[in-house]
Enzyme design. Structure first.
Site, mmCIF file in Angstrom:
data_model
loop_
_atom_site.group_PDB
_atom_site.id
_atom_site.type_symbol
_atom_site.label_atom_id
_atom_site.label_comp_id
_atom_site.label_asym_id
_atom_site.label_seq_id
_atom_site.Cartn_x
_atom_site.Cartn_y
_atom_site.Cartn_z
ATOM 1 N N ASN A 11 1.086 -8.411 -5.121
ATOM 2 C CA ASN A 11 0.853 -7.659 -6.353
ATOM 3 C C ASN A 11 1.470 -8.367 -7.570
ATOM 4 O O ASN A 11 2.692 -8.376 -7.727
ATOM 5 C CB ASN A 11 1.440 -6.255 -6.204
ATOM 6 C CG ASN A 11 1.151 -5.376 -7.385
ATOM 7 O OD1 ASN A 11 0.466 -5.767 -8.328
ATOM 8 N ND2 ASN A 11 1.701 -4.171 -7.356
ATOM 9 N N PRO A 12 0.664 -8.924 -8.479
ATOM 10 C CA PRO A 12 1.228 -9.627 -9.642
ATOM 11 C C PRO A 12 1.715 -8.684 -10.730
ATOM 12 O O PRO A 12 2.336 -9.131 -11.704
ATOM 13 C CB PRO A 12 0.037 -10.459 -10.142
ATOM 14 C CG PRO A 12 -1.156 -9.646 -9.783
ATOM 15 C CD PRO A 12 -0.818 -8.983 -8.469
ATOM 16 N N LEU A 13 1.463 -7.380 -10.567
ATOM 17 C CA LEU A 13 1.918 -6.442 -11.590
ATOM 18 C C LEU A 13 3.380 -6.047 -11.393
ATOM 19 O O LEU A 13 3.984 -5.459 -12.288
ATOM 20 C CB LEU A 13 1.026 -5.202 -11.579
ATOM 21 C CG LEU A 13 -0.424 -5.495 -11.967
ATOM 22 C CD1 LEU A 13 -1.287 -4.267 -11.786
ATOM 23 C CD2 LEU A 13 -0.521 -6.008 -13.394
ATOM 24 N N GLU A 36 0.819 -1.200 0.000
ATOM 25 C CA GLU A 36 0.000 0.000 0.000
ATOM 26 C C GLU A 36 0.860 1.259 0.000
ATOM 27 O O GLU A 36 0.587 2.221 -0.730
ATOM 28 C CB GLU A 36 -0.926 0.015 1.222
ATOM 29 C CG GLU A 36 -2.004 -1.056 1.202
ATOM 30 C CD GLU A 36 -1.521 -2.357 1.829
ATOM 31 O OE1 GLU A 36 -0.291 -2.556 1.931
ATOM 32 O OE2 GLU A 36 -2.362 -3.193 2.197
#
Length: 440
Positions: free
Chosen positions: A340-342, A62
């Site tokens: 986070n897969p990005l 975050e």
């Protein structure tokens, strides 16, 4: 004050005498900085002159997702100072490491005060922010109530609430409705989140995109990357990134299954919590890894004699995503919701995802639908997916290209959010900081 608000106030006040002992215990476990425990009581303010915007993010993902938004905010208001609070030591450390030079002298970090009415008032008395942005699901009844009483505009960005959490909140609908009603702007990270938030009390909740998708690529030391590439040569490299307990056993089993096909395979495990490094290395050694196990914190390198390398250091995930031929995103093989897969998508690394992707559901679904990621659910499926990528470089390249396209979709989101946030905050929109006892 509503009944729910009075109950929250009473609970926060009643717990206050016990919380210092809890904080001391956390400090002994390395989860707090002992020298900064006063910040958790709202103390140690050092407000700069001029306009100040408070941004709060709980943990690593975050807080790092805020970097492009902070950049866009300062671009629009060059005189703006940013108070950034986090709830974890790791988030604080990484955030300050990643701040670009243009932001470094504009950002002031503190640990967020606990939701005790008196501590919250101390915090707000000291900092006097002109507006506040909360990220994802950081909703605290006493904190948001205190901000509302002072007339400080609130925005909730990249907002997230799972279907399960939404069902639980139906047991206390008044409290959630009160909290959400205090936000002038609610921007969700998916259309599903927006719909759930609208039902719970934020009728104006909208979906514009995923803020984490707009983050800059994770950094890496070029010299260290070159050194590791020279050391590993043409060895196939499988990365398990940001893993949690229960995932390393699956990764080690997949590694063993892959060795007959790829005898010089190097598997790199980057644990989400670095203090687990020794336990993971012991687990890997017990799995009878033929080439042995090395640990980065002990000065170990992924030398030819190593089959598994435990990279138990902080802030180096970008280095290993760049080094790997294929990567499993952690917290997806166990019910943790997924990381986070990005992050690998932005670095051209083929992606593998377990079934638990609730924390980034839209991004995960887009990657799977567009061929940017492969699904895995067991050690056997993981070994097969790694085999599919390592044995077919063209497939890996196609996956990386598709994933990069998914990651690029939210490039303009930080600017749009910055404009919207400043638009709901009169003191910042009009270019004049509200007079709260300081000179602008």
């Amino acid at each position: 004050m509503s009944l729910a608000g009075r109950i929250s106030h009473a609970v926060g006040t009643g717990l206050a005498p016990l919380l210092p002992f809890w904080l001391e215990l956390r400090a002994r476990r390395g989860k707090e900085m002992p020298e900064r425990l006063a910040e958790r009581r709202g103390e140690a303010a050092s407000r700069p002159a001029g306009p100040l915007l408070w941004l709060h993010a709980a943990s690593v993902g975050e807080s790092l997702s805020l970097l492009p938004l902070m950049d866009a905010l300062v671009e629009r208001r060059p005189d703006l100072h940013l108070l950034v609070t986090t709830g974890t030591v790791t988030a604080a450390t990484l955030l300050m490491q990643r701040l670009p030079p243009l932001l470094a002298d504009r950002v002031h970090h503190r640990f967020v005060p606990l939701d005790v009415p008196r501590w919250v008032e101390t915090f707000l008395d000291g900092w006097r922010p002109d507006g506040a942005i909360f990220v994802e699901s950081e909703l605290w009844p006493n904190l948001t109530a205190a901000l509302a009483r002072r007339g400080i505009p609130l925005a909730l960005v990249n907002a997230r609430i799972s279907a399960r959490s939404a069902r639980l909140w139906h047991w206390a609908p008044g409290l959630m409705r009160d909290m959400l009603g205090r936000f002038s702007l609610v921007v969700a990270q998916s259309e599903g989140d927006a719909e759930r938030l609208r039902r719970l009390g934020a009728p104006g909740a909208v979906y514009w995109g995923q803020l984490k998708a707009a983050a800059e690529p994770l950094p890496a030391d070029p010299a260290e990357l070159a050194r590791l590439r020279a050391m590993t040569g043409d060895r196939p490299i499988f990365l398990a990134a940001s893993t949690h307990a229960g995932e390393e056993e699956i990764v080690c089993a997949a590694h063993a299954a892959l060795l007959p096909r790829f005898p010089d395979l190097l598997t790199i495990i980057v644990p989400r919590h670095t203090e687990r490094g020794a336990a993971i290395a012991a687990l890997a050694a017990a799995a009878a890894v033929p080439r042995g196990v090395t640990r980065r914190t002990e000065g170990g390198d992924p030398v030819p004699e190593a089959g598994i390398h435990v990279a138990d250091t902080l802030g180096e995930l970008g280095l290993f995503y760049r080094l790997a031929d294929v990567a499993l995103v952690g917290a997806t093989l166990v019910p943790k919701g997924g990381h986070n897969p990005l992050e690998p998508a932005r670095l051209g690394c083929p992606i593998l995802l377990g079934p638990h992707t609730e924390n980034a559901l839209e991004a995960a679904e887009a990657l799977l639908d567009r061929g940017g990621a492969l699904p895995v659910a067991s050690a056997a499926a993981l070994a097969q997916a790694v085999t599919d990528v390592l044995s077919d470089p063209a497939r890996g390249h196609a996956m990386a290209t598709a994933a990069a396209a998914v990651a690029a979709r939210s490039a303009g989101l930080p600017g749009r959010l910055a404009t919207a946030v400043l638009g709901i905050m009169p003191a910042l929109r009009d270019g004049v900081a509200r007079q709260r006892g300081y000179c602008s």
